[in-house]
Write a protein that holds these residues in place. Structure first.
Motif, mmCIF file in Angstrom:
data_model
loop_
_atom_site.group_PDB
_atom_site.id
_atom_site.type_symbol
_atom_site.label_atom_id
_atom_site.label_comp_id
_atom_site.label_asym_id
_atom_site.label_seq_id
_atom_site.Cartn_x
_atom_site.Cartn_y
_atom_site.Cartn_z
ATOM 1 N N GLY A 143 0.788 -1.237 0.000
ATOM 2 C CA GLY A 143 0.000 0.000 0.000
ATOM 3 C C GLY A 143 0.817 1.282 0.000
ATOM 4 O O GLY A 143 0.271 2.374 -0.128
ATOM 5 N N ASP A 144 2.130 1.175 0.141
ATOM 6 C CA ASP A 144 2.990 2.367 0.144
ATOM 7 C C ASP A 144 3.754 2.415 -1.181
ATOM 8 O O ASP A 144 4.376 1.439 -1.568
ATOM 9 N N SER A 145 3.664 3.542 -1.897
ATOM 10 C CA SER A 145 4.352 3.667 -3.188
ATOM 11 C C SER A 145 5.398 4.772 -3.134
ATOM 12 O O SER A 145 5.154 5.821 -2.538
ATOM 13 N N GLN A 146 6.529 4.523 -3.768
ATOM 14 C CA GLN A 146 7.595 5.518 -3.860
ATOM 15 C C GLN A 146 8.169 5.489 -5.267
ATOM 16 O O GLN A 146 8.237 4.433 -5.893
ATOM 17 N N LEU A 147 8.612 6.663 -5.730
ATOM 18 C CA LEU A 147 9.387 6.724 -6.966
ATOM 19 C C LEU A 147 10.852 6.674 -6.575
ATOM 20 O O LEU A 147 11.313 7.479 -5.763
ATOM 21 N N LEU A 148 11.581 5.728 -7.126
ATOM 22 C CA LEU A 148 13.006 5.584 -6.822
ATOM 23 C C LEU A 148 13.801 5.876 -8.091
ATOM 24 O O LEU A 148 13.402 5.463 -9.184
ATOM 25 N N THR A 149 14.928 6.577 -7.933
ATOM 26 C CA THR A 149 15.768 6.923 -9.075
ATOM 27 C C THR A 149 17.183 6.390 -8.872
ATOM 28 O O THR A 149 17.493 5.845 -7.810
ATOM 29 N N ALA A 150 18.027 6.561 -9.876
ATOM 30 C CA ALA A 150 19.388 6.010 -9.871
ATOM 31 C C ALA A 150 20.092 6.270 -8.543
ATOM 32 O O ALA A 150 20.099 7.394 -8.044
ATOM 33 N N GLY A 151 20.636 5.215 -7.953
ATOM 34 C CA GLY A 151 21.339 5.317 -6.684
ATOM 35 C C GLY A 151 20.453 4.988 -5.492
ATOM 36 O O GLY A 151 20.947 4.616 -4.428
ATOM 37 N N ASP A 152 19.106 5.132 -5.650
ATOM 38 C CA ASP A 152 18.186 4.753 -4.574
ATOM 39 C C ASP A 152 18.134 3.234 -4.473
ATOM 40 O O ASP A 152 18.513 2.517 -5.410
ATOM 41 N N ALA A 153 17.622 2.742 -3.348
ATOM 42 C CA ALA A 153 17.581 1.298 -3.134
ATOM 43 C C ALA A 153 16.339 0.924 -2.337
ATOM 44 O O ALA A 153 15.630 1.792 -1.825
ATOM 45 N N TYR A 154 16.085 -0.367 -2.234
ATOM 46 C CA TYR A 154 14.949 -0.866 -1.460
ATOM 47 C C TYR A 154 15.332 -2.200 -0.836
ATOM 48 O O TYR A 154 16.266 -2.880 -1.287
#
Length: 193
Positions: A143-154
């Motif tokens: 239910g939680d959404s994020q936009l991740l870009t180059a260098g980001d991680a999960y």
């Protein structure tokens, strides 16, 4: 999915298990026509719907694309050695798909604009994490959404419902790992039914 006959492979595995299209459809929670269309290669299933069908067999995604044979252990893998387990739009290339007793999956993921793991959220045993190498991805987890870009991680518990979508107009590349390799394993069937 250049050259890989998804339909013939699904039919081969279904017949090997003595299942009718109807029975497989019932187990997978999809319509009979879905199985028929996939086997005729009339429709290319999303990663999430292919996983639903394969879970009903049960066969892992990597086993499906790698075939039956288990290779000897390698240390180094050329780009051409990686096994494609994507759905024809998005590309997931698995490192060491045929490696015996593999205890994790490492995947080189490529999402062109608009690519999506599917309407159905993915859920499987284990943990997964990754680093965005280039581009932007929308990751939804529980239910939680994020936009991740180059260098980001999960990094999250894979039992939580999750979905990856490229909502940008450029390509996105991710290198990810999951453990145990329940989503793309070599035979440890730890899937949710």
């Amino acid at each position: 999915m250049s050259g890989f006959d998804v339909g013939a492979r699904l039919k081969q595995l279904r017949l090997k298990r003595g299942l009718s299209q109807r029975e497989l459809a019932k187990r997978a929670g999809v319509t009979n026509s879905t199985i028929s269309l996939v086997e005729q290669n009339s429709v290319s299933p999303s990663v999430s719907s292919l996983k639903k069908i394969l879970d009903a067999l049960p066969v892992s995604i990597s086993e499906f694309f790698a075939g039956e044979e288990i290779a000897q252990e390698h240390i180094f893998y050329r780009a051409s050695d990686l096994t494609e387990i994507g759905d024809g739009k998005l590309s997931w290339r698995l490192v060491g798909a045929r490696r015996p007793n593999r205890s994790m999956s490492i995947i080189h993921e490529h999402y062109p604009p608009g690519a999506d793991t599917g309407e159905d959220m993915l859920e499987h045993e284990g943990e997964e994490g990754g680093v965005i190498v280039s581009g932007t991805i929308e990751l939804s987890v529980n239910g939680d959404s994020q936009l991740l870009t180059a260098g980001d991680a999960y990094y999250f518990d894979s039992r939580l419902p999750h979905r990856f979508r490229n909502v940008s107009d450029g390509d996105c590349v991710i290198v990810s790992a999951n453990n145990p390799p329940s989503f793309a394993d070599g035979g440890n069937h730890q899937h949710h039914g």
